[in-house]
Scaffold this motif. Structure first.
Motif, PDB file in Angstrom:
ATOM      1  N   GLY A   1       2.486  10.229  -9.682  1.00 23.91           N
ATOM      2  CA  GLY A   1       1.831  10.555 -10.870  1.00 23.91           C
ATOM      3  C   GLY A   1       0.711  11.582 -11.038  1.00 23.91           C
ATOM      4  O   GLY A   1       0.298  12.110 -12.131  1.00 23.91           O
ATOM      5  N   ALA A   2       0.386  12.144  -9.909  1.00 24.50           N
ATOM      6  CA  ALA A   2      -0.726  13.289 -10.111  1.00 24.50           C
ATOM      7  C   ALA A   2      -0.121  14.745 -10.134  1.00 24.50           C
ATOM      8  O   ALA A   2       0.911  15.083  -9.952  1.00 24.50           O
TER       9      ALA A   2
ATOM     10  N   ARG B   1       1.981   1.572  -3.577  1.00 26.23           N
ATOM     11  CA  ARG B   1       0.994   2.025  -4.297  1.00 26.23           C
ATOM     12  C   ARG B   1       0.534   3.465  -4.340  1.00 26.23           C
ATOM     13  O   ARG B   1       0.162   4.278  -5.076  1.00 26.23           O
ATOM     14  N   SER B   2       0.655   4.152  -3.041  1.00 18.73           N
ATOM     15  CA  SER B   2       0.125   5.437  -2.805  1.00 18.73           C
ATOM     16  C   SER B   2       1.262   6.381  -3.117  1.00 18.73           C
ATOM     17  O   SER B   2       1.072   7.356  -3.453  1.00 18.73           O
ATOM     18  N   LYS B   3       2.653   5.930  -3.136  1.00 23.23           N
ATOM     19  CA  LYS B   3       3.703   6.396  -3.611  1.00 23.23           C
ATOM     20  C   LYS B   3       3.625   6.923  -5.161  1.00 23.23           C
ATOM     21  O   LYS B   3       3.745   7.924  -5.538  1.00 23.23           O
ATOM     22  N   LYS B   4       3.080   5.748  -5.839  1.00 26.48           N
ATOM     23  CA  LYS B   4       2.915   5.577  -7.338  1.00 26.48           C
ATOM     24  C   LYS B   4       1.758   6.766  -7.662  1.00 26.48           C
ATOM     25  O   LYS B   4       1.841   7.449  -8.604  1.00 26.48           O
ATOM     26  N   ARG B   5       0.770   6.772  -6.859  1.00 25.10           N
ATOM     27  CA  ARG B   5      -0.475   7.509  -7.114  1.00 25.10           C
ATOM     28  C   ARG B   5      -0.031   9.121  -6.820  1.00 25.10           C
ATOM     29  O   ARG B   5      -0.463   9.803  -7.514  1.00 25.10           O
ATOM     30  N   GLY B   6       0.649   9.385  -5.589  1.00 21.58           N
ATOM     31  CA  GLY B   6       1.089  10.675  -5.561  1.00 21.58           C
ATOM     32  C   GLY B   6       2.116  11.273  -6.495  1.00 21.58           C
ATOM     33  O   GLY B   6       2.077  12.382  -6.886  1.00 21.58           O
TER      34      GLY B   6
ATOM     35  N   TRP C   1       0.954  -1.398  -0.133  1.00 21.49           N
ATOM     36  CA  TRP C   1       0.018   0.001   0.089  1.00 21.49           C
ATOM     37  C   TRP C   1       0.841   1.277  -0.052  1.00 21.49           C
ATOM     38  O   TRP C   1       0.376   2.211  -0.616  1.00 21.49           O
TER      39      TRP C   1
END
Length: 171
Positions: free
Chosen positions: A170-171, A163-168, A160
């Motif tokens: 890429g945004a 996953r949260s680092k990838k979302r942060g 998780w």
């Protein structure tokens, strides 16, 4: 850095409280017959002997006694298997190396087995309980299950976090 130290200290306090409660229930709790002292040394050195007896006489002794003696031994040692590696990991956070989880597993399992062996030996010597190899096995199984919960929890948390680092990112 302050939050991590606080968490590490809280985990240490949790482990100490757990150990105090465990020792109380293993040696002093009147609810579990610890107020009765045997007049002779009680021991079982045949693996699965008591477990077979519990299963054979489960209807006579009742489900509660069965659960306390079989499931209780496993459940009572699961926090040992979970909290010890968490504390061990927090203390060694800076040094990571290949095989950390495997070495920790062996370390935690060995400590859990040795602690259980000490408990069973004290129960025999003080005649407060029975030295039982089935209890030794069930306690160690509890340590292993607790460690597996720790291990898979760390994997899930790591997943998780990635996953949260990838979302942060890429945004």
């Amino acid at each position: 850095m302050g939050l991590k130290r606080l968490i590490s200290n809280m985990l240490t306090v949790c482990f100490i409280c757990y150990m105090i409660l465990l020792v109380y229930f293993l040696f002093f709790s009147e609810e579990y017959g610890r107020d009765e002292v045997y007049t002779t040394y009680q021991y079982n050195l045949k693996l699965f002997h008591e477990l077979r007896r519990y299963l054979a006489y489960k209807d006579q002794i009742g489900n509660l006694f069965f659960l306390i003696n079989v499931v209780g031994n496993v459940a009572a040692f699961m926090p040992f298997g979970f909290l010890l590696p968490v504390m061990y990991r927090e203390q060694r956070r800076e040094s990571t190396h290949n095989g950390h989880y495997f070495r920790s597993f062996l370390f935690v399992t060995l400590l859990g087995f040795l602690f259980s062996l000490v408990v069973e030996t004290i129960q025999l010597v003080t005649k407060v309980g029975c030295f039982d190899v089935d209890d030794l096995m069930l306690n160690t199984l509890g340590v292993v299950l607790g460690y597996l919960i720790y291990y898979f929890s760390k994997k899930i948390i790591g997943f998780w976090e990635i996953r949260s680092k990838k979302r942060g990112g890429g945004a």
